[in-house]
Design an enzyme around this catalytic site. Structure first.
Site, PDB file in Angstrom:
ATOM      1  N   ARG A  83       0.863  -1.188   0.000  1.00 13.50           N
ATOM      2  CA  ARG A  83       0.000   0.000   0.000  1.00 13.50           C
ATOM      3  C   ARG A  83       0.893   1.230   0.000  1.00 13.50           C
ATOM      4  NH1 ARG A  83      -3.080  -0.519   5.061  1.00 13.50           N
ATOM      5  NH2 ARG A  83      -4.421  -1.949   3.906  1.00 13.50           N
ATOM      6  N   ARG A 153      -1.641   6.267   9.633  1.00 12.74           N
ATOM      7  CA  ARG A 153      -1.735   5.736   8.272  1.00 12.74           C
ATOM      8  C   ARG A 153      -1.852   6.860   7.237  1.00 12.74           C
ATOM      9  NH1 ARG A 153      -3.984   0.342   8.373  1.00 12.74           N
ATOM     10  NH2 ARG A 153      -3.313  -0.687  10.264  1.00 12.74           N
ATOM     11  N   LYS A 215      -3.450   0.905  15.045  1.00 12.32           N
ATOM     12  CA  LYS A 215      -3.516   1.775  13.869  1.00 12.32           C
ATOM     13  C   LYS A 215      -4.149   3.112  14.235  1.00 12.32           C
ATOM     14  CE  LYS A 215      -6.406  -1.161  11.716  1.00 12.32           C
ATOM     15  NZ  LYS A 215      -7.397  -1.739  10.770  1.00 12.32           N
ATOM     16  N   LYS A 217      -5.773   6.727  12.250  1.00 16.07           N
ATOM     17  CA  LYS A 217      -6.161   7.259  10.938  1.00 16.07           C
ATOM     18  C   LYS A 217      -6.543   8.726  11.042  1.00 16.07           C
ATOM     19  CE  LYS A 217      -7.704   2.741   9.352  1.00 16.07           C
ATOM     20  NZ  LYS A 217      -8.851   1.871   9.000  1.00 16.07           N
ATOM     21  N   CYS A 434     -14.896  -3.706   0.151  1.00 17.24           N
ATOM     22  CA  CYS A 434     -13.466  -3.922   0.378  1.00 17.24           C
ATOM     23  C   CYS A 434     -12.999  -5.063  -0.530  1.00 17.24           C
ATOM     24  CB  CYS A 434     -13.203  -4.254   1.842  1.00 17.24           C
ATOM     25  SG  CYS A 434     -13.897  -5.845   2.333  1.00 17.24           S
ATOM     26  N   CYS A 440      -7.433 -11.431   0.919  1.00 14.57           N
ATOM     27  CA  CYS A 440      -7.398 -10.982   2.314  1.00 14.57           C
ATOM     28  C   CYS A 440      -7.504 -12.155   3.277  1.00 14.57           C
ATOM     29  CB  CYS A 440      -8.529  -9.996   2.588  1.00 14.57           C
ATOM     30  SG  CYS A 440      -8.486  -9.432   4.304  1.00 14.57           S
ATOM     31  N   CYS A 479     -15.509  -8.688   6.434  1.00 10.12           N
ATOM     32  CA  CYS A 479     -15.352  -9.123   7.827  1.00 10.12           C
ATOM     33  C   CYS A 479     -15.608  -7.918   8.717  1.00 10.12           C
ATOM     34  CB  CYS A 479     -13.954  -9.712   8.062  1.00 10.12           C
ATOM     35  SG  CYS A 479     -12.694  -8.477   8.456  1.00 10.12           S
ATOM     36  N   CYS A 483     -13.175  -2.619   6.613  1.00  9.18           N
ATOM     37  CA  CYS A 483     -12.493  -1.784   5.613  1.00  9.18           C
ATOM     38  C   CYS A 483     -13.452  -1.194   4.588  1.00  9.18           C
ATOM     39  CB  CYS A 483     -11.414  -2.586   4.887  1.00  9.18           C
ATOM     40  SG  CYS A 483     -10.133  -3.197   5.979  1.00  9.18           S
TER      41      CYS A 483
END
Length: 570
Positions: A83, A153, A215, A217, A434, A440, A479, A483
């Site tokens: 990414r 991120r 994470k 954001k 996603c 994934c 899931c 995302c």
């Protein structure tokens, strides 16, 4: 929200194994360099499997052939997802040509995947091509540093082609925030770019030796568009303008969508308003929010480690006061702002600078040459002649930005011939998924491969009930990590098992309300039967201009989520 029961500022207890790994990694080096030379496996071993995430990569395998390979006593077909770090989604045409070439020549799938975090991903990079991909990015001024794992991120910024001056200013701040919060370790440059080890010791003044608990954001958002879905993010700077010029930001902290099926201690949460700040305090405030979460976030349980949980534990006012203390400022009251939508305006838009901007709808953000629709080749041809830049949107679309009147016809001709301007319904334009299967590792149900045919069925229902010119913000995520941002949709499907989803209703068009679970673990025919009935009722019973999500709440079909930390699971 929960000022009545502030909890401890720091959670005591046994740290997670991820904390051990970061502590022992020598500032994210681990033994990645040695592992690169191990030809016996196509993957990274031990801690390196997780450490490469700090370098912008995830180790994956092709789940379509996993069982078959196991039968043949072969290891899974390991390949990396990479990414790119691309604050605000802006990419030059020279950079685009380089990534197009790499995708075509050095990845298993041959595609460029635009993501809803305004960047692109390569899927299917074999181990031998891992170092070359970082070197290719570096050669055109890009990198993949800190686009995954416990860092700040990729920083998002509203794609606003119309108000060009305001977008330019906001975009500069997105870049500054991104640079300010980057890790300082030289591990990335040493491992991937062969830069020499320097005798100085590494220091991480902002992120710390063990980086963030989870994470993190960040967004810069320009009202009235909420295209970047601010409530999915930990830290949001809402642009406040006077006479078309940026003067400061409203700060909202603590959004996030990830949940775990059946775990009522997890919840999606909208961000809390902290206040307004003038521009000159932006970086100090960004740093203060990050360091407060660094020091107070829960390092004993990764499922409770994000900023949203820290805010709920210590209380919004306590967290806000600490940010003020660290930044040396006092927030002013929130300045007025409102959102009217979050979709992209597909097609040509003329900016106030008299340049044109062409927003192309890219289904699922997947750029590939399809039969009769050579999207990838078409974009490459445009990149070769276009003098402006490309901008990736948070809706997985692409803007050809800054086209002078004289070049318009030439670019439109290529776009039309390549299938980049094929007409699609408003419903398809406002739907998103996603990646999910086959790459994934967390996927529980199909998402990207499921969405196109699912939307065919939804289009049929919209036509049946006479609302084809309308849209419902509809999202599928494979899931509960979320995302696909289904937990901010009017209709959100969250993957539960192959072919089965939890159906969430009651979000709104502008993305400021979390939807509640309406039915659990149901199949596509069951989802369509529910939506057939509800879309029919909406078409007949709605008030003027009332979106589907607002209708489901007003009609009593679903109770609105008002305080998700306490009522999401009711």
């Amino acid at each position: 929200m929960s000022e009545k029961h502030p909890g401890p500022l720091v959670v005591e207890g046994k740290l997670t194994d991820a904390e051990r790994m970061k502590h022992e990694s020598n500032y994210l080096r681990g033994t990645i360099a040695e592992d690169l030379n191990d030809g016996l496996t196509g993957g990274f071993k031990g801690d390196n499997f997780l450490l490469i995430r700090f370098h912008g990569m995830y180790q994956q395998d092709d789940r379509d052939i996993r069982a078959e390979r196991a039968e043949q006593k072969l290891e899974p077909r390991h390949a990396m997802l990479l990414r790119c770090r691309l604050p605000g989604g802006v990419i030059t045409t020279k950079q685009w040509q380089a990534i197009d070439k790499f995708a075509g020549e050095n990845t298993i799938y041959g595609s460029i995947r635009l993501t809803n975090r305004q960047t692109f991903q390569f899927h299917g990079i074999l181990k031998k091509n891992v170092k070359p991909v970082h070197q290719m990015l570096h050669s055109v001024g890009l990198d993949a540093l800190a686009t995954a794992n416990d860092m700040n991120r990729n920083v998002l910024c509203t794609s606003n082609p119309y108000e060009s001056q305001l977008h330019a200013e906001a975009y500069e701040w997105a870049k500054k925030i991104s640079e300010h919060l980057l890790p300082r370790t030289r591990a990335y440059a040493e491992i991937w770019l062969d830069q020499e080890k320097v005798a100085t010791t590494d220091e991480e003044p902002i992120l710390g030796q063990t980086y963030l608990p989870r994470k993190f954001k960040t967004t810069v958002v320009i009202p009235p568009q909420n295209d970047i879905d601010l409530h999915a993010n930990d830290m949001n700077f809402v642009a406040i303008a006077e006479n078309g010029k940026l003067v400061g930001f409203n700060l909202l902290v603590g959004g996030g969508l990830s949940i775990e099926h059946g775990n009522k201690k997890t919840y999606a949460r909208t961000a809390s308003e902290f206040g307004y700040l003038p521009l000159e305090h932006t970086l100090a405030v960004a740093e203060a929010v990050v360091t407060t979460q660094r020091d107070w976030g829960n390092r004993t349980d990764r499922k409770n480690a994000k900023t949203k949980y820290t805010l709920e534990r210590v209380g919004v006012e306590t967290f806000k006061a600490e940010v003020e203390r660290r930044a040396g400022i006092k927030f002013e009251p929130i300045r007025p702002y409102e959102f009217t939508g979050r979709g992209d305006r597909i097609g040509w838009v003329k900016g106030i600078d008299d340049n044109w901007h062409l927003t192309l709808f890219i289904e699922n953000g997947r750029i590939l040459d399809y039969p009769a629709r050579p999207l990838k080749t078409g974009l490459l041809e445009i990149a070769k002649i276009h003098k402006g830049d490309f901008r990736i949107t948070a809706n997985q679309n692409l803007i050809i930005a800054g086209v002078p009147e004289s070049e318009k016809a030439k670019i439109e001709k290529i776009a039309k011939e390549s299938g980049l301007m094929n007409a699609v319904t408003p419903q398809r334009e406002n739907s998103m998924a996603c990646v999910s299967f086959p790459t994934c590792p967390l996927a529980m149900a199909e998402a990207e491969r499921f969405l196109p045919s699912f939307i065919d069925n939804i289009d049929n229902l919209m036509a049946k009930h006479g609302v084809s010119d309308e849209h419902i913000v509809m999202r599928v995520t494979g899931c509960p990590n979320g995302c696909g941002r289904a937990m901010l949709a009017e209709v959100g499907l969250v993957g539960k098992a192959p072919g089965r989803y939890n159906l969430h209703l009651g979000g709104n068009r502008i993305g400021t309300r979390i939807p509640r679970m309406y039915k659990e673990n149901i199949t596509e025919p069951e989802i369509l039967a529910s939506l057939d009935e509800l879309i029919g009722r909406w078409a007949k019973e709605r008030e003027a201009g009332e979106g589907f999500g607002d209708f489901t709440v007003r009609a009593g079909i679903i109770r609105p989520v008002l305080d998700p930390a306490r009522d999401l699971w009711d």
